[in-house]
Design a protein around this motif. Structure first.
Motif, PDB file in Angstrom:
ATOM      1  N   ASP A 166       1.273  13.564 -10.005  1.00  0.00           N
ATOM      2  CA  ASP A 166       2.407  13.889 -11.139  1.00  0.00           C
ATOM      3  C   ASP A 166       3.567  14.604 -10.163  1.00  0.00           C
ATOM      4  OD1 ASP A 166       0.580  16.014 -10.428  1.00  0.00           O
ATOM      5  OD2 ASP A 166       0.802  16.858 -12.370  1.00  0.00           O
ATOM      6  N   LYS A 167       3.380  14.890  -8.882  1.00  0.00           N
ATOM      7  CA  LYS A 167       4.421  15.361  -8.158  1.00  0.00           C
ATOM      8  C   LYS A 167       5.481  14.484  -7.732  1.00  0.00           C
ATOM      9  CE  LYS A 167       2.520  19.798  -7.280  1.00  0.00           C
ATOM     10  NZ  LYS A 167       2.102  20.028  -8.455  1.00  0.00           N
ATOM     11  N   ASP A 168       5.023  13.345  -7.859  1.00  0.00           N
ATOM     12  CA  ASP A 168       5.856  12.141  -7.246  1.00  0.00           C
ATOM     13  C   ASP A 168       6.895  11.647  -8.435  1.00  0.00           C
ATOM     14  OD1 ASP A 168       4.968  11.696  -4.777  1.00  0.00           O
ATOM     15  OD2 ASP A 168       3.145  11.215  -5.600  1.00  0.00           O
ATOM     16  N   ASP A 169       8.020  10.915  -8.049  1.00  0.00           N
ATOM     17  CA  ASP A 169       8.742  10.141  -8.939  1.00  0.00           C
ATOM     18  C   ASP A 169       8.614   8.878  -8.424  1.00  0.00           C
ATOM     19  OD1 ASP A 169      12.059  10.782 -10.282  1.00  0.00           O
ATOM     20  OD2 ASP A 169      11.383   8.842  -9.528  1.00  0.00           O
ATOM     21  N   ILE A 170       8.280   8.239  -9.550  1.00  0.00           N
ATOM     22  CA  ILE A 170       7.929   6.654  -9.316  1.00  0.00           C
ATOM     23  C   ILE A 170       9.139   5.891  -8.707  1.00  0.00           C
ATOM     24  CG2 ILE A 170       8.646   5.726 -11.637  1.00  0.00           C
ATOM     25  CD1 ILE A 170       5.581   4.560  -9.411  1.00  0.00           C
TER      26      ILE A 170
ATOM     27  N   ALA B  11       1.945   6.138 -15.262  1.00  0.00           N
ATOM     28  CA  ALA B  11       1.654   7.214 -15.902  1.00  0.00           C
ATOM     29  C   ALA B  11       1.068   8.482 -15.095  1.00  0.00           C
ATOM     30  CB  ALA B  11       0.351   6.809 -17.054  1.00  0.00           C
ATOM     31  N   ILE B  12       0.228   8.342 -14.188  1.00  0.00           N
ATOM     32  CA  ILE B  12      -0.096   9.397 -13.452  1.00  0.00           C
ATOM     33  C   ILE B  12       1.368  10.244 -12.819  1.00  0.00           C
ATOM     34  CG2 ILE B  12      -0.810  10.072 -11.408  1.00  0.00           C
ATOM     35  CD1 ILE B  12      -3.198   7.909 -11.944  1.00  0.00           C
ATOM     36  N   THR B  13       2.227   9.411 -12.387  1.00  0.00           N
ATOM     37  CA  THR B  13       3.517  10.135 -11.844  1.00  0.00           C
ATOM     38  C   THR B  13       4.115  10.878 -13.053  1.00  0.00           C
ATOM     39  OG1 THR B  13       4.770   8.121 -12.197  1.00  0.00           O
ATOM     40  CG2 THR B  13       3.849   8.376  -9.828  1.00  0.00           C
ATOM     41  N   GLN B  14       4.098  10.380 -14.281  1.00  0.00           N
ATOM     42  CA  GLN B  14       4.672  10.984 -15.397  1.00  0.00           C
ATOM     43  C   GLN B  14       3.939  12.149 -15.906  1.00  0.00           C
ATOM     44  OE1 GLN B  14       4.937   7.610 -18.193  1.00  0.00           O
ATOM     45  NE2 GLN B  14       7.157   7.258 -17.590  1.00  0.00           N
TER      46      GLN B  14
ATOM     47  N   PRO C  89       0.841  -1.210   0.063  1.00  0.00           N
ATOM     48  CA  PRO C  89       0.066  -0.002   0.133  1.00  0.00           C
ATOM     49  C   PRO C  89       0.795   1.189   0.048  1.00  0.00           C
ATOM     50  CG  PRO C  89      -0.061  -1.037   1.905  1.00  0.00           C
ATOM     51  CD  PRO C  89       0.737  -1.831   1.239  1.00  0.00           C
ATOM     52  N   THR C  90       0.238   2.308  -0.608  1.00  0.00           N
ATOM     53  CA  THR C  90       1.013   3.379  -0.806  1.00  0.00           C
ATOM     54  C   THR C  90      -0.104   4.970  -0.487  1.00  0.00           C
ATOM     55  OG1 THR C  90       0.537   4.189  -3.002  1.00  0.00           O
ATOM     56  CG2 THR C  90       2.622   2.811  -2.563  1.00  0.00           C
TER      57      THR C  90
ATOM     58  N   ASP D  51      11.525   6.976  -6.758  1.00  0.00           N
ATOM     59  CA  ASP D  51      11.778   7.488  -5.224  1.00  0.00           C
ATOM     60  C   ASP D  51      10.550   6.823  -4.341  1.00  0.00           C
ATOM     61  OD1 ASP D  51      13.614   8.971  -6.103  1.00  0.00           O
ATOM     62  OD2 ASP D  51      12.432  11.007  -5.889  1.00  0.00           O
ATOM     63  N   ILE D  52       9.550   6.804  -4.898  1.00  0.00           N
ATOM     64  CA  ILE D  52       8.304   6.218  -4.231  1.00  0.00           C
ATOM     65  C   ILE D  52       8.433   4.601  -4.199  1.00  0.00           C
ATOM     66  CG2 ILE D  52       5.780   5.314  -4.730  1.00  0.00           C
ATOM     67  CD1 ILE D  52       6.059   8.305  -3.683  1.00  0.00           C
ATOM     68  N   LEU D  53       8.970   3.841  -5.266  1.00  0.00           N
ATOM     69  CA  LEU D  53       9.290   2.394  -5.056  1.00  0.00           C
ATOM     70  C   LEU D  53      10.356   2.256  -4.117  1.00  0.00           C
ATOM     71  CD1 LEU D  53       9.199   1.617  -8.813  1.00  0.00           C
ATOM     72  CD2 LEU D  53       7.609   0.557  -6.985  1.00  0.00           C
ATOM     73  N   GLU D  54      11.179   3.041  -4.106  1.00  0.00           N
ATOM     74  CA  GLU D  54      12.380   2.950  -3.095  1.00  0.00           C
ATOM     75  C   GLU D  54      11.822   2.934  -1.451  1.00  0.00           C
ATOM     76  OE1 GLU D  54      15.812   5.661  -3.402  1.00  0.00           O
ATOM     77  OE2 GLU D  54      17.250   3.802  -3.071  1.00  0.00           O
ATOM     78  N   LYS D  55      10.933   3.963  -1.376  1.00  0.00           N
ATOM     79  CA  LYS D  55      10.488   4.638  -0.135  1.00  0.00           C
ATOM     80  C   LYS D  55       9.653   3.142   0.410  1.00  0.00           C
ATOM     81  CE  LYS D  55       7.529   7.691   2.137  1.00  0.00           C
ATOM     82  NZ  LYS D  55       6.759   8.691   1.989  1.00  0.00           N
ATOM     83  N   TYR D  56       8.887   2.731  -0.394  1.00  0.00           N
ATOM     84  CA  TYR D  56       7.888   1.763   0.049  1.00  0.00           C
ATOM     85  C   TYR D  56       8.299   0.302   0.067  1.00  0.00           C
ATOM     86  CZ  TYR D  56       4.333   5.112   0.568  1.00  0.00           C
ATOM     87  OH  TYR D  56       3.383   6.349   0.915  1.00  0.00           O
ATOM     88  N   THR D  57       9.414   0.137  -0.755  1.00  0.00           N
ATOM     89  CA  THR D  57       9.953  -1.462  -0.859  1.00  0.00           C
ATOM     90  C   THR D  57      11.105  -2.015  -0.824  1.00  0.00           C
ATOM     91  OG1 THR D  57      10.530  -1.143  -3.128  1.00  0.00           O
ATOM     92  CG2 THR D  57       8.172  -1.578  -2.904  1.00  0.00           C
ATOM     93  N   LYS D  58      11.935  -0.765  -0.466  1.00  0.00           N
ATOM     94  CA  LYS D  58      13.530  -0.648  -0.106  1.00  0.00           C
ATOM     95  C   LYS D  58      13.675  -2.213   0.823  1.00  0.00           C
ATOM     96  CE  LYS D  58      17.680   0.001  -0.997  1.00  0.00           C
ATOM     97  NZ  LYS D  58      18.192  -0.132  -2.511  1.00  0.00           N
TER      98      LYS D  58
END
Lengths: 219, 180
Positions: free
Chosen positions: A16-20, A46-49, A10-11, A22-29
């Motif tokens: 579109d303000k997010d970098d996918i 697509a939304i993050t882009q 879950p996130t 960075d998000i993946l790293e934050k939630y799954t590292k």
């Protein structure tokens, strides 16, 4: 036999303000090993882009209004807005030609020509209601450069592979982008029950634990 | 040469007729708001300062194609020139999909099917009055249900009007209207 464990992550709602990456790293590292495959929902990438548009922002052409009538009314391109958004990225004459070719193809029993000839966004666009709030009032395109995105995800996270997947509750599971060495068709099969959840849930990331061993056993 | 031109014109006319017939057969979505058949307003909540009442309105797609309701709001129309004893706020909420955030999630209405919208109004007393006192001078309150519809045609905003009468609100609040 290696057992693949499917872990939905879950996130918060991504924009579109997010970098996918960075998000993946934050939630799954902390959850990922070199044996795992990370899959990300196509619409969220697509939304993050920033690949979204509101119907109110589109200038609807008569051609889009005409062409959309030939798409069954449940489809994302059945509205003038969905069709116009496709025409804006793939070209109105290309889309029109593909639609005509698709029509002729159906007459001779060859289905799917429209989606083959109309450009990659033809099958990726989600019309209004197709995405969770607050993007339910937007048309969401498919992601840009999906192969490059998955490559960068793999490099950043050090996982076995990464995919961008288009999955829904109607047992549709399609891989939009996949890293070299990862068998997309195996991933698609594992995602068939839509572990991303329905539109109200906020789990755009799914980790396939031990996928490397699973893939090796499938050879 | 003339024969060729006539043949081309004939083919074009035939194609146009076929396409028009196809569009006619397929039809369009057509959403009607059954505001006249709305349920009576019911009391949802009452406090010393405010009262919340709602009615349910059917949105019926009588067309032959799927329709989309992208947004829906309830716009109350109570100018203080008419009565400044209460502040009125409206909300639209889909039956079966309650939300606390006043967000209307866009929704499809399949052909020949309906959705139901709770049109809710919250009246809050002003000028230091309690709600029962404030409502004694209440007037009829018109409300526009404003919704954005799209389908086979470009998006468009539509309105339907319902009225919460002073008599209805007085009955729900258990008060008697003043003879102003």
């Amino acid at each position: 036999m290696a057992e693949v464990k499917i872990v939905s992550v879950p996130t918060r709602i991504l924009t579109d303000k997010d970098d996918i990456l960075d998000i993946l790293e934050k939630y799954t590292k902390e959850k990922i090993t070199e044996n795992d495959v990370v899959s990300v929902a196509e619409s969220v990438v697509a939304i993050t882009q920033g690949r979204i548009v509101r119907p109110e922002e589109l200038e609807i052409s008569p051609l889009a209004q005409f062409c959309c009538r030939f798409i069954p009314d449940q489809g994302s391109l059945a509205s003038p807005h969905g069709m116009q958004s496709l025409m804006n990225v793939e070209g109105q004459w290309r889309v029109t030609f593909a639609l005509f070719a698709g029509f002729l193809g159906k007459i001779i029993g060859q289905n799917g020509l429209f989606y083959k000839l109309g450009g990659e966004q033809t099958a990726l666009i989600d019309d209004v209601t197709g995405t969770m709030p607050p993007f339910d009032k937007h048309i969401v395109y498919g992601p840009e450069n999906p192969e490059d995105v998955v490559k960068r995800i793999k490099e950043r996270l050090g996982c076995f592979g990464a995919v961008i997947a288009d999955v829904n509750d109607l047992k549709r599971s399609r891989i939009v982008g996949v890293t070299d060495g990862t068998r997309g068709e195996l991933v698609a099969k594992l995602l068939i029950d839509n572990p991303f959840g329905n539109a109200s849930q906020k789990t755009p990331i799914v980790i396939l634990k031990n996928f490397r061993q699973y893939q090796e056993e499938q050879k | 040469m003339i024969d060729v031109l006539i043949a081309i014109a004939g083919v074009l006319v035939a194609c146009t007729v076929i396409v028009k017939l196809f569009f006619w057969k397929e039809g369009n979505p057509k959403v009607i708001v059954c505001e006249k058949e709305r349920t009576p307003f019911k009391l949802d909540a009452v406090t010393e300062k405010s009262i919340s009442v709602s009615t349910m309105v059917e949105f019926r797609n009588v067309g032959t194609q799927c329709a989309t309701i992208m947004d829906c709001i309830v716009r109350t129309l109570l100018p203080y020139e008419q009565y400044d004893g209460v502040k009125a706020e409206g909300r639209a909420e889909r039956e079966g999909a309650p939300r606390e955030d006043d967000y209307f999630e866009s929704v499809l209405i399949q052909k020949q099917e309906s959705i139901f919208i709770h049109a809710r109004v919250i009246l809050t007393a002003r000028k230091g009055m309690d709600i029962r006192t404030a409502l004694t001078h209440m007037v009829d309150l018109p409300m526009d249900i404003v919704y954005t519809e799209l389908g086979r045609r470009p998006w468009a905003i539509h309105k339907a009007r319902i009225v919460l009468t002073a008599d209805e609100i007085a009955k729900l609040a258990g008060i008697k209207l003043a003879d102003d």
